[in-house]
Design a protein around this motif. Structure first.
Motif, mmCIF file in Angstrom:
data_model
loop_
_atom_site.group_PDB
_atom_site.id
_atom_site.type_symbol
_atom_site.label_atom_id
_atom_site.label_comp_id
_atom_site.label_asym_id
_atom_site.label_seq_id
_atom_site.Cartn_x
_atom_site.Cartn_y
_atom_site.Cartn_z
ATOM 1 N N ARG A 1 -36.485 41.578 -67.708
ATOM 2 C CA ARG A 1 -35.641 40.904 -68.691
ATOM 3 C C ARG A 1 -34.699 41.893 -69.371
ATOM 4 O O ARG A 1 -33.610 41.537 -69.799
ATOM 5 N N ASP A 2 -35.132 43.163 -69.476
ATOM 6 C CA ASP A 2 -34.301 44.170 -70.141
ATOM 7 C C ASP A 2 -33.024 44.482 -69.370
ATOM 8 O O ASP A 2 -32.146 45.183 -69.874
ATOM 9 N N LEU A 3 -32.935 44.021 -68.150
ATOM 10 C CA LEU A 3 -31.686 44.252 -67.404
ATOM 11 C C LEU A 3 -30.544 43.425 -67.979
ATOM 12 O O LEU A 3 -29.405 43.565 -67.570
ATOM 13 N N GLY A 4 -30.865 42.547 -68.912
ATOM 14 C CA GLY A 4 -29.812 41.787 -69.587
ATOM 15 C C GLY A 4 -29.565 40.462 -68.916
ATOM 16 O O GLY A 4 -30.094 40.189 -67.834
ATOM 17 N N PRO A 5 -28.758 39.600 -69.563
ATOM 18 C CA PRO A 5 -28.495 38.294 -68.968
ATOM 19 C C PRO A 5 -27.627 38.423 -67.720
ATOM 20 O O PRO A 5 -26.850 39.371 -67.607
#
Ligand code: FES
Length: 330
Positions: free
Chosen positions: A161-165
């Protein structure tokens, strides 16, 4: 089983044939002399090379059939070195094939599998330790351990999820639209065709509507290069030609390889060059890639002029600008 053993001990190779040099001392002596002769010929080639390097004048010429008048110095250097290397190679091969030991050798391999008593010992030890740890009896611990190990495996997935939207469609659109004026960058001035001489290049950005701010990321997508050629220099389809205006053609400045700014224009060759990995785009052919890793041309922006004679976009880009993987962003 006995068939299997037979197949392994004889995998079908033809019976070994002894060479003449293995059984006949005369043949052996002859082969030895042949090998020595090859090495002597190689030495002569080297001497010719050295002699011609030192003593044959660079300016002397000799007539050679087929080649015609040829520089003697270079000819002898080439022939000398060629003979030298060729006969070393032939001598070495002849030596190996005729005189070097020709015995068939069996490489012994140990069995990979451990002996049965060692395997039995191992199983017994594992059972004993597992019993001592009470794994068989303590089903509560067994289940909770399974749960804990299973969840630990999921933890790295959550970090994705930390890879961003996902960028969705935003990378596919720019601020270029029908009728948007081209503004000089820097300067923010509308530009007319007459402002650009043949051979000139200019960087432009789209004029933004009221209340819309120019950001670094919008500049990163909107930057466009204007280049003026003579109209007859284009090699474009009728449609692409209609996207130019009086020899002025416009391309996205963002490299279609990995997104660097395509900043170098070679006026003589009419090539645009990306400094990052040297992708080269041919301007007269709608920025077709002629060299480098980029897989597609720079997107071309269709331009024309408005009623006041200022250059404007005819429509948005008809493909995503920037690296090709943006196309797959949605
Ligand atoms: S980013 Fe332009 S060639 Fe790689």
């Amino acid at each position: 089983m006995s068939n299997e053993i037979e197949r392994l001990s004889n995998p079908g190779l033809p019976e070994h044939q002894h060479r003449a040099t293995d059984i006949d001392p005369v043949a052996e002596k002859k082969a030895e002399r042949q090998v020595a002769l090859y090495f002597v010929l190689s030495a002569i080639g080297t001497l010719v090379f050295i002699y011609s390097y030192i003593f044959v004048p660079i300016t002397s010429f000799v007539f050679v059939p087929i080649l015609g008048s040829t520089n003697t110095h270079q000819l002898l250097l080439g022939l000398g070195l060629a003979f030298s290397l060729l006969f070393i190679g032939i001598g070495a091969i002849h030596w190996a094939k005729q005189l070097m030991p020709d015995n068939e050798v069996i490489a012994e391999r140990h069995e990979f599998r451990s002996p049965k008593d060692e395997r039995d010992d191992f199983v017994a030890t594992v059972k004993e330790r597992a019993g001592a740890a009470g794994l068989g009896r303590r089903s509560l611990i067994k289940r909770s351990l399974g749960l804990s190990l299973g969840l630990v495996g999921l933890a790295p997935l959550v970090l994705l999820r930390d890879l961003g939207p996902l960028p969705a469609k935003q990378l596919e659109t720019t601020n270029w639209a029908k009728g948007v004026r081209l503004l000089t960058d820097p300067g923010d001035r509308p530009i007319k065709a007459t402002d650009l001489e043949v051979g000139a290049v200019a960087q432009v950005l789209p004029e933004l509507g009221a209340g819309v701010e120019r950001t670094l990321s919008s500049i990163g997508k909107d930057a466009v290069l204007l280049i003026r050629l003579r109209p007859e220099e284009f090699r474009l389809s009728a449609e692409r030609l209609s996207w130019t205006y009086q020899g002025i053609i416009a391309f996205s400045k963002i490299c279609s390889h990995m997104g660097c700014a395509v900043a170098l224009y070679e006026q003589q060759t009419k090539h645009l060059l990306c400094p990052c990995h040297q992708s080269t785009f041919d301007v007269p052919q709608a920025a077709k890639v002629i060299f480098g890793p980029s897989a597609r041309p720079l997107p071309q922006l269709a331009i024309t002029v408005d009623k006041d004679g200022y250059l404007v976009a005819q429509k948005p880009f008809n493909e995503p600008v920037g690296p090709s993987f943006w196309e797959r962003s949605s």
